[in-house]
Scaffold this motif. Structure first.
Motif, mmCIF file in Angstrom:
data_model
loop_
_atom_site.group_PDB
_atom_site.id
_atom_site.type_symbol
_atom_site.label_atom_id
_atom_site.label_comp_id
_atom_site.label_asym_id
_atom_site.label_seq_id
_atom_site.Cartn_x
_atom_site.Cartn_y
_atom_site.Cartn_z
ATOM 1 N N THR A 92 0.841 -1.203 0.000
ATOM 2 C CA THR A 92 0.000 0.000 0.000
ATOM 3 C C THR A 92 0.873 1.248 0.000
ATOM 4 O O THR A 92 1.986 1.234 0.514
ATOM 5 N N PRO A 93 0.368 2.350 -0.551
ATOM 6 C CA PRO A 93 1.146 3.592 -0.584
ATOM 7 C C PRO A 93 1.417 4.141 0.808
ATOM 8 O O PRO A 93 0.577 4.041 1.700
ATOM 9 N N GLN A 94 2.615 4.716 0.972
ATOM 10 C CA GLN A 94 2.967 5.361 2.233
ATOM 11 C C GLN A 94 3.465 6.791 2.031
ATOM 12 O O GLN A 94 3.211 7.626 2.865
ATOM 13 N N LEU A 95 4.189 7.035 0.933
ATOM 14 C CA LEU A 95 4.791 8.349 0.722
ATOM 15 C C LEU A 95 4.158 9.026 -0.489
ATOM 16 O O LEU A 95 4.223 8.503 -1.603
ATOM 17 N N TYR A 96 3.527 10.177 -0.230
ATOM 18 C CA TYR A 96 2.889 10.984 -1.257
ATOM 19 C C TYR A 96 3.609 12.321 -1.342
ATOM 20 O O TYR A 96 3.822 12.964 -0.323
ATOM 21 N N ASN A 97 3.986 12.757 -2.557
ATOM 22 C CA ASN A 97 4.484 14.113 -2.792
ATOM 23 C C ASN A 97 3.399 14.867 -3.546
ATOM 24 O O ASN A 97 2.992 14.448 -4.629
ATOM 25 N N ILE A 98 2.947 15.975 -2.975
ATOM 26 C CA ILE A 98 1.892 16.787 -3.572
ATOM 27 C C ILE A 98 2.536 18.078 -4.059
ATOM 28 O O ILE A 98 3.124 18.822 -3.270
ATOM 29 N N TRP A 99 2.433 18.355 -5.365
ATOM 30 C CA TRP A 99 3.027 19.545 -5.971
ATOM 31 C C TRP A 99 1.916 20.508 -6.358
ATOM 32 O O TRP A 99 1.037 20.159 -7.158
ATOM 33 N N PHE A 100 1.934 21.721 -5.785
ATOM 34 C CA PHE A 100 0.893 22.710 -6.061
ATOM 35 C C PHE A 100 1.414 24.093 -5.686
ATOM 36 O O PHE A 100 2.299 24.229 -4.839
ATOM 37 N N GLU A 101 0.898 25.116 -6.321
ATOM 38 C CA GLU A 101 1.216 26.512 -6.014
ATOM 39 C C GLU A 101 2.720 26.776 -5.901
ATOM 40 O O GLU A 101 3.172 27.546 -5.057
ATOM 41 N N GLY A 102 3.529 26.087 -6.717
ATOM 42 C CA GLY A 102 4.963 26.326 -6.744
ATOM 43 C C GLY A 102 5.751 25.683 -5.609
ATOM 44 O O GLY A 102 6.935 25.971 -5.448
ATOM 45 N N ILE A 103 5.113 24.828 -4.812
ATOM 46 C CA ILE A 103 5.809 24.137 -3.722
ATOM 47 C C ILE A 103 5.491 22.650 -3.777
ATOM 48 O O ILE A 103 4.606 22.207 -4.509
ATOM 49 N N GLY A 104 6.203 21.888 -2.979
ATOM 50 C CA GLY A 104 5.921 20.472 -2.802
ATOM 51 C C GLY A 104 5.633 20.204 -1.343
ATOM 52 O O GLY A 104 6.202 20.855 -0.456
ATOM 53 N N ALA B 222 5.170 16.789 1.198
ATOM 54 C CA ALA B 222 5.269 15.331 1.276
ATOM 55 C C ALA B 222 4.565 14.832 2.524
ATOM 56 O O ALA B 222 4.698 15.419 3.601
ATOM 57 N N PHE B 223 3.808 13.758 2.364
ATOM 58 C CA PHE B 223 3.148 13.074 3.474
ATOM 59 C C PHE B 223 3.692 11.648 3.537
ATOM 60 O O PHE B 223 3.676 10.938 2.535
#
Length: 172
Positions: A150-162, A164-165
């Motif tokens: 199952t997924p554990q590490l998410y990188n969310i890229w938005f509004e010019g930043i990243g 990570a969860f």
């Protein structure tokens, strides 16, 4: 002393029986990833394709973030093994939602100076001045690190930043 031992044992059993999915986060800004921060008391609830990040003391409607991933699915075992072998991250589109108000109009302005984990400056249940807050929904590119089950590490890229969860279970 017996009472203290009983309380410790009870809390240990409760933590093993009902593990919280605790969170670490990191932010990418100005070309660098900042160190991981643990989210004390912050958990996620939902599914792998739509989840909220909120306090373990509050209901999920009082969220800090809500992430929605378009067309997410768990690939078959062979595909997951290939992604792990090649360190090929899964990429999706989706949205990140968080609270803003007239003083905090974007994500970075909602982060307190002392804590890069939670954008709580605009949260309506934390404010005492009565100013209205709304939920801002920003388009995002979402990357998920290769995983076995199952997924554990998410990188969310938005509004010019990243942002990570990293989700991990306690009590194991």
């Amino acid at each position: 002393m017996k009472r203290l031992l009983f309380i410790f044992t009870l809390s240990l059993v409760f933590n093993i029986a009902y593990p919280y999915p605790w969170i670490k986060t990191a932010i990418f800004q100005n070309g660098i990833w900042y160190p991981w921060e643990k989210g004390s008391g912050v958990i996620q609830s939902g599914t792998y394709n739509q989840f909220t990040v909120h306090s373990h003391l509050e209901d999920p409607s009082k969220f800090y973030f809500r992430i929605t991933i378009d067309n997410f699915y768990i690939p078959d075992k062979k595909t997951r093994k290939e992604h792990i072998k090649n360190n090929e991250w899964y990429e999706y589109t989706g949205y990140i939602e968080y609270w803003i108000d007239d003083e905090h109009l974007n994500f970075l302005s909602c982060l307190p100076n002392y804590d890069r984990l939670l954008p709580n400056a605009a949260l309506p249940w934390y404010k005492y001045d009565g100013r209205p807050s709304i939920i801002k929904k920003s388009p995002a590119k979402i990357q998920i690190q290769p995983y076995e089950k199952t997924p554990q590490l998410y990188n969310i890229w938005f509004e010019g930043i990243g942002y990570a969860f990293y989700f991990y279970q306690t009590g194991y």
